[in-house]
Write a protein that holds these residues in place. Structure first.
Motif, short mmCIF file in Angstrom:
data_model
loop_
_atom_site.label_atom_id
_atom_site.label_comp_id
_atom_site.label_asym_id
_atom_site.label_seq_id
_atom_site.Cartn_x
_atom_site.Cartn_y
_atom_site.Cartn_z
N LEU A 61 0.82 -1.21 0.00
CA LEU A 61 0.00 0.00 0.00
C LEU A 61 0.86 1.27 0.00
CD1 LEU A 61 -2.87 -1.06 2.44
CD2 LEU A 61 -2.80 -1.17 -0.05
N THR A 62 2.01 1.20 0.66
CA THR A 62 2.89 2.38 0.73
C THR A 62 3.51 2.69 -0.63
OG1 THR A 62 3.45 1.90 3.03
CG2 THR A 62 4.92 3.38 1.85
N LEU A 63 3.92 1.66 -1.36
CA LEU A 63 4.66 1.86 -2.60
C LEU A 63 3.83 1.58 -3.85
CD1 LEU A 63 8.05 0.23 -1.54
CD2 LEU A 63 7.35 2.62 -1.37
N PHE A 64 2.53 1.56 -3.71
CA PHE A 64 1.66 1.23 -4.85
C PHE A 64 1.86 2.13 -6.07
CE2 PHE A 64 -2.21 0.93 -7.34
CZ PHE A 64 -2.42 -0.43 -7.38
N PRO A 65 2.01 3.45 -5.93
CA PRO A 65 2.20 4.30 -7.12
C PRO A 65 3.42 3.88 -7.96
CG PRO A 65 1.64 5.65 -5.24
CD PRO A 65 1.88 4.27 -4.70
N LEU A 66 4.51 3.50 -7.32
CA LEU A 66 5.69 3.05 -8.06
C LEU A 66 5.40 1.77 -8.84
CD1 LEU A 66 8.75 3.60 -5.68
CD2 LEU A 66 8.36 4.65 -7.92
N ASP A 67 4.61 0.90 -8.24
CA ASP A 67 4.25 -0.34 -8.92
C ASP A 67 3.39 -0.05 -10.16
OD1 ASP A 67 4.12 -3.33 -8.92
OD2 ASP A 67 1.98 -2.93 -8.68
N THR A 68 2.50 0.91 -10.05
CA THR A 68 1.67 1.29 -11.19
C THR A 68 2.53 1.83 -12.34
OG1 THR A 68 -0.20 1.84 -9.74
CG2 THR A 68 -0.23 2.79 -11.96
N ILE A 69 3.47 2.70 -12.02
CA ILE A 69 4.37 3.25 -13.03
C ILE A 69 5.17 2.15 -13.71
CG2 ILE A 69 6.43 4.69 -13.37
CD1 ILE A 69 5.29 6.52 -11.15
N LYS A 70 5.67 1.20 -12.91
CA LYS A 70 6.45 0.08 -13.46
C LYS A 70 5.60 -0.75 -14.41
CE LYS A 70 6.42 -3.73 -11.65
NZ LYS A 70 5.75 -5.03 -11.88
N THR A 71 4.37 -1.05 -14.04
CA THR A 71 3.47 -1.84 -14.88
C THR A 71 3.20 -1.14 -16.20
OG1 THR A 71 2.39 -2.89 -12.98
CG2 THR A 71 1.16 -2.85 -15.04
N ARG A 72 2.95 0.16 -16.16
CA ARG A 72 2.65 0.91 -17.38
C ARG A 72 3.88 1.06 -18.28
NH1 ARG A 72 -1.39 5.44 -14.58
NH2 ARG A 72 -3.08 3.95 -14.17
N LEU A 73 5.06 1.16 -17.70
CA LEU A 73 6.29 1.20 -18.49
C LEU A 73 6.51 -0.11 -19.24
CD1 LEU A 73 8.74 3.00 -16.04
CD2 LEU A 73 8.04 3.85 -18.29
N TYR A 115 2.15 5.96 -21.83
CA TYR A 115 1.08 6.97 -21.82
C TYR A 115 -0.26 6.40 -22.24
CZ TYR A 115 4.67 10.40 -20.88
OH TYR A 115 5.68 11.10 -20.28
N LYS A 116 -0.27 5.47 -23.19
CA LYS A 116 -1.54 4.84 -23.58
C LYS A 116 -2.11 3.98 -22.47
CE LYS A 116 -0.96 4.81 -28.60
NZ LYS A 116 -0.89 3.96 -29.82
N ALA A 117 -1.22 3.47 -21.60
CA ALA A 117 -1.67 2.65 -20.47
C ALA A 117 -2.15 3.51 -19.31
CB ALA A 117 -0.53 1.74 -19.99
N GLY A 118 -2.05 4.84 -19.44
CA GLY A 118 -2.55 5.71 -18.38
C GLY A 118 -1.58 6.78 -17.94
N GLY A 119 -0.28 6.59 -18.25
CA GLY A 119 0.70 7.59 -17.83
C GLY A 119 0.70 7.76 -16.32
N PHE A 120 0.62 9.00 -15.89
CA PHE A 120 0.60 9.28 -14.44
C PHE A 120 -0.82 9.45 -13.91
CE2 PHE A 120 4.83 10.72 -15.80
CZ PHE A 120 5.62 10.04 -14.88
N ARG A 121 -1.82 9.19 -14.75
CA ARG A 121 -3.21 9.32 -14.31
C ARG A 121 -3.64 8.07 -13.53
NH1 ARG A 121 -6.47 8.55 -17.90
NH2 ARG A 121 -5.13 7.94 -19.65
N GLY A 122 -4.54 8.25 -12.60
CA GLY A 122 -5.10 7.12 -11.86
C GLY A 122 -4.02 6.24 -11.25
N ILE A 123 -3.11 6.86 -10.55
CA ILE A 123 -1.92 6.16 -10.06
C ILE A 123 -2.27 5.09 -9.02
CG2 ILE A 123 -1.21 7.53 -8.05
CD1 ILE A 123 1.05 6.75 -11.04
N TYR A 124 -3.45 5.19 -8.43
CA TYR A 124 -3.89 4.19 -7.45
C TYR A 124 -4.90 3.21 -8.04
CZ TYR A 124 -1.40 6.31 -3.57
OH TYR A 124 -0.40 6.76 -2.73
N ALA A 125 -5.01 3.16 -9.36
CA ALA A 125 -5.90 2.19 -10.00
C ALA A 125 -5.45 0.77 -9.64
CB ALA A 125 -5.88 2.37 -11.51
N GLY A 126 -6.38 -0.04 -9.15
CA GLY A 126 -6.06 -1.41 -8.78
C GLY A 126 -5.68 -1.60 -7.33
N VAL A 127 -5.69 -0.53 -6.56
CA VAL A 127 -5.25 -0.65 -5.16
C VAL A 127 -6.16 -1.56 -4.32
CG1 VAL A 127 -6.44 1.38 -4.19
CG2 VAL A 127 -4.23 0.65 -3.25
N PRO A 128 -7.49 -1.64 -4.59
CA PRO A 128 -8.30 -2.58 -3.79
C PRO A 128 -7.83 -4.03 -3.91
CG PRO A 128 -9.73 -1.02 -4.92
CD PRO A 128 -8.35 -0.84 -5.49
N SER A 129 -7.43 -4.41 -5.11
CA SER A 129 -6.93 -5.77 -5.31
C SER A 129 -5.68 -6.02 -4.49
CB SER A 129 -6.63 -5.99 -6.81
OG SER A 129 -6.05 -7.26 -7.02
#
Length: 267
Positions: free
Chosen positions: A22-34, A41-55
């Motif tokens: 939960l602490t490092l979730f934004p970094l994980d999102t960036i890594k996944t999109r890269l 950017y088509k995968a979302g870029g820096f938007r919705g950085i906490y998308a998927g956090v409930p999972s």
């Protein structure tokens, strides 16, 4: 393993997993999109950085708890049989078994989380429903083999190195390590393991995000690695390396430090 030790490992592992995920979730999102085939950017870029956090929130506790219970139980089982020279191999075996068990919880979480991260217009619940409707329950375990084959080499590097660094530090200061010292060892071990296994992580991401029925979705790791290399070169194989190493180094500090702290408190 005694019942009190089992409970301590269960609770400490689960708490550590939730802390780091939960602490490092934004970094994980960036890594996944890269790493995604469609591009950052088509995968979302820096938007919705906490998308998927409930999972991640739901899956992190049982995932980490299952790993550490298996890891510590295996270490305990072989403790009376192994010579000191075989200790690293015990740690490797324990970590490998821990990953196999933990991935039973981790993979469904990862599938839903990464698909949500790469499609921020959808929420976690909708991604879960779409996966079940299109691929059935087996869809949640797409990439299980690639995840295990990524996690085992990772753990074969991280945990023996973590235990070794702790042992060296313990000998040099002539006494028991504090939790923060175990955390520093975890950060170093995690960073090394993260860098070495980045290509496997890229392959796992491509497999999980691929459209059902494609050759990539079949989960053949060597084929996917070749596809990545052919289309994106060496840089593609190490896509997301910097956020991954950063994420796992910081995660290793929080994860293994929190684990040691909570476990010692309960014991």
């Amino acid at each position: 393993m005694k019942r009190r030790e089992f409970t301590a490992c269960l609770v400490a592992g689960g708490c550590a997993g939730m802390c780091v995920d939960l602490t490092l979730f934004p970094l994980d999102t960036i890594k996944t999109r890269l790493q995604s085939q469609q591009g950052f950017y088509k995968a979302g870029g820096f938007r919705g950085i906490y998308a998927g956090v409930p999972s991640a929130a739901i899956g992190s506790f049982p995932n980490a708890a299952a790993f550490f219970v298996t890891y510590e139980s295996t270490k305990s089982f072989f403790a009376g049989y192994n010579a000191t020279s075989l200790t690293p191999f015990t740690h490797m075996l324990a970590a490998s078994l821990g990953e196999i068990v933990a991935c039973l919880f981790r993979v469904p979480t990862e599938v839903v989380k990464q698909r949500t991260q790469a499609n921020p217009s959808l929420n976690t619940y909708r991604v879960l429903l779409n996966t079940l409707q299109e691929e059935g329950f087996r869809g949640l375990y797409r990439g299980y083999g690639s995840t295990v084959l990524r996690e085992i080499p990772f753990s074969l590097v991280q945990f023996p190195l973590w235990e070794y660094l702790k042992a060296v530090w313990w000998r040099r200061q002539g006494g028991r390590l504090d939790s923060w010292q175990a955390a520093v060892c975890g950060a170093l071990a995690g960073g090394v393991a993260a860098f070495v296994t980045t290509p496997l992580d890229v392959a796992k991401t491509w497999i999980m995000l691929a459209k059902a029925g494609t050759s990539t979705a079949s989960g053949n790791i060597p084929v996917v690695l070749y596809e990545v290399w052919r289309s994106r070169g060496i840089a593609g194989l190490f896509a997301g390396c910097i956020p991954r190493v950063t994420f796992i180094s910081m995660g290793g500090f929080i994860f293994l430090g929190a684990y040691e702290k909570v476990r010692r408190t309960l014991l």
